[in-house]
Design a protein around this motif. Structure first.
Motif, short mmCIF file in Angstrom:
data_model
loop_
_atom_site.label_atom_id
_atom_site.label_comp_id
_atom_site.label_asym_id
_atom_site.label_seq_id
_atom_site.Cartn_x
_atom_site.Cartn_y
_atom_site.Cartn_z
N SER A 1 1.13 -1.19 -0.39
CA SER A 1 0.51 -0.07 0.30
C SER A 1 1.22 1.98 -0.19
N PHE A 2 0.60 2.62 -0.27
CA PHE A 2 1.32 3.49 -0.64
C PHE A 2 1.04 4.87 0.95
N GLU A 3 0.31 3.38 1.83
CA GLU A 3 0.65 3.98 3.26
C GLU A 3 1.71 3.07 3.85
N ASP A 4 2.34 2.00 3.74
CA ASP A 4 3.12 1.70 4.02
C ASP A 4 4.44 1.89 3.08
N ALA A 5 4.11 2.51 2.10
CA ALA A 5 5.74 3.03 0.97
C ALA A 5 6.12 4.20 1.70
N SER B 1 10.01 6.67 6.38
CA SER B 1 10.75 6.97 7.08
C SER B 1 11.81 6.53 7.91
N GLU B 2 12.17 5.55 7.53
CA GLU B 2 12.44 4.08 8.36
C GLU B 2 13.90 4.86 7.36
N LYS B 3 14.05 4.47 6.04
CA LYS B 3 14.65 3.83 5.90
C LYS B 3 15.79 5.05 4.87
N PHE B 4 14.79 6.12 4.74
CA PHE B 4 15.55 7.51 3.72
C PHE B 4 14.86 8.40 4.73
N PRO B 5 14.53 8.72 5.18
CA PRO B 5 13.89 9.76 6.43
C PRO B 5 14.34 11.06 6.39
N ASP B 6 15.57 11.46 5.30
CA ASP B 6 16.15 12.75 4.75
C ASP B 6 16.06 12.81 3.70
N ALA C 1 3.40 8.17 -9.16
CA ALA C 1 1.90 7.41 -8.79
C ALA C 1 1.02 7.78 -8.76
N GLY C 2 0.34 9.25 -9.11
CA GLY C 2 -0.33 9.82 -9.14
C GLY C 2 -0.88 10.65 -8.48
N ALA C 3 -2.51 11.33 -7.86
CA ALA C 3 -2.44 12.51 -7.12
C ALA C 3 -3.28 11.46 -6.07
N ASN C 4 -4.05 10.84 -6.42
CA ASN C 4 -5.03 10.24 -5.77
C ASN C 4 -4.13 9.29 -4.00
N THR C 5 -3.00 8.86 -4.56
CA THR C 5 -2.16 8.24 -4.00
C THR C 5 -1.22 9.40 -2.71
N MET C 6 -1.56 10.35 -3.16
CA MET C 6 0.31 10.93 -1.89
C MET C 6 -0.08 11.00 -0.35
N GLU C 7 -1.83 11.43 -0.32
CA GLU C 7 -2.33 12.01 0.52
C GLU C 7 -1.99 10.81 1.46
N ASP C 8 -2.03 9.10 1.28
CA ASP C 8 -1.51 7.73 2.41
C ASP C 8 -0.14 8.10 2.38
N VAL C 9 0.74 8.52 1.57
CA VAL C 9 2.07 8.46 1.55
C VAL C 9 2.61 9.69 2.75
N ASN D 1 3.85 9.21 6.57
CA ASN D 1 4.96 9.54 7.19
C ASN D 1 5.94 10.02 6.36
N VAL D 2 5.77 10.87 4.95
CA VAL D 2 6.29 12.11 4.54
C VAL D 2 6.52 13.27 4.74
N SER D 3 8.05 13.90 5.09
CA SER D 3 8.34 15.51 5.29
C SER D 3 7.91 15.78 3.51
#
Length: 265
Positions: free
Chosen positions: A119-123, A128-133, A140-148, A151-153
């Motif tokens: 899932s995009f939330e899992d992504a 956040s764990e492997k590439f925090p900075d 992957a399209g505008a509809n999936t951004m919110e889930d990412v 956990n991502v800045s």
């Protein structure tokens, strides 16, 4: 033959061209955007509806206009509309075809830089764990951004989206800076992907497993060349659609049309 086509993908425009070249048809194509509607009309669709439709609206269109066939050629990740279309076909007792691009075969592909996610939330959690900075290219399209972005800045987030009103509005609502938005038109080439990685100093990319037609191979190759990670969301399995109703290419589609015609006779 009167066809209601649920579209909005390159598959659907290819299918419209094929139908118009090989069959006597009237095609009404539904898309969720004006951009998709324009592409459908350019491909030869007789008419379009350019907004999301509710289940009852699709049923009403079919019952009020005496359509002969319902085709679902929406994206493999359109998890809502495909079960809805299969259900509508049963309710309206209309022949139904799900045209779905084949899944990507990874047999001859270097997957060393791919991280598979469900899932995009899992992504977002993986990032956040492997590439925090690290900077993130979101393909992957505008509809999936919110889930990412759970956990991502936003400061590190660069989405490549269609420059249409709804997508821009989603970016604005999420607070994504305009200078982070990468306008797109179709799938990017290998060279374009490499350029984006370099320009935004990306540490990771996000994409869907949307098949060769979605430019996935070019993204994988770019990640391998630039030695960055690619998080790939695997496509959902739509249980509501019968296997025998799914076709993956134009040859299978023509065979299905032939079978439907013989059944009607």
């Amino acid at each position: 033959m009167k066809i209601l086509l649920l579209g909005g993908t390159k598959d659907s425009t290819d299918l419209i061209k094929h139908l118009k070249s090989n069959y006597d048809t009237y095609i009404l194509t539904t898309t969720t955007t004006e951009y998709g509607s324009r592409l459908a009309l350019e491909a030869g669709s007789d008419d379009t509806i350019s907004r999301p439709l509710l289940k009852d609206e699709i049923i009403g269109i079919i019952n009020n206009s005496d359509f002969d066939l319902l085709i679902d050629a929406t994206h493999p990740f359109a998890e809502h509309i495909t079960p809805t279309s299969a259900s509508v076909a049963e309710i309206c007792d209309i022949p139904y075809i799900r045209f779905e691009r084949p899944a990507l075969s990874f047999d001859d592909i270097d997957t060393s830089h791919i991280i598979f996610a469900e899932s995009f939330e899992d992504a977002g959690k993986i990032i956040s764990e492997k590439f925090p900075d690290g900077n993130v290219l979101h393909f992957a399209g505008a509809n999936t951004m919110e889930d990412v972005l759970k956990n991502v800045s936003i400061d590190n987030f660069y989405p490549r989206i269609l420059k249409v009103e709804k997508s821009i509005e989603k970016c604005n609502n999420l607070g994504i800076p305009p200078e982070h938005i990468i306008p797109m038109k179709g799938a990017a080439s290998l060279e374009e992907n490499i350029d984006l990685i370099e320009r935004y100093d990306a540490s990771v990319m996000i994409t869907k497993e949307s098949g060769e037609i979605g430019g996935v191979i070019e993204k994988i190759d770019a990640a391998n060349i630039k030695d960055i990670s690619l998080i790939m969301i695997m496509r959902p399995v739509i249980k509501e659609v019968k296997k025998e109703d799914i076709v993956s290419d134009l040859e299978e589609f023509d065979e299905k049309i032939k079978i439907n015609a013989e059944t009607e006779i």
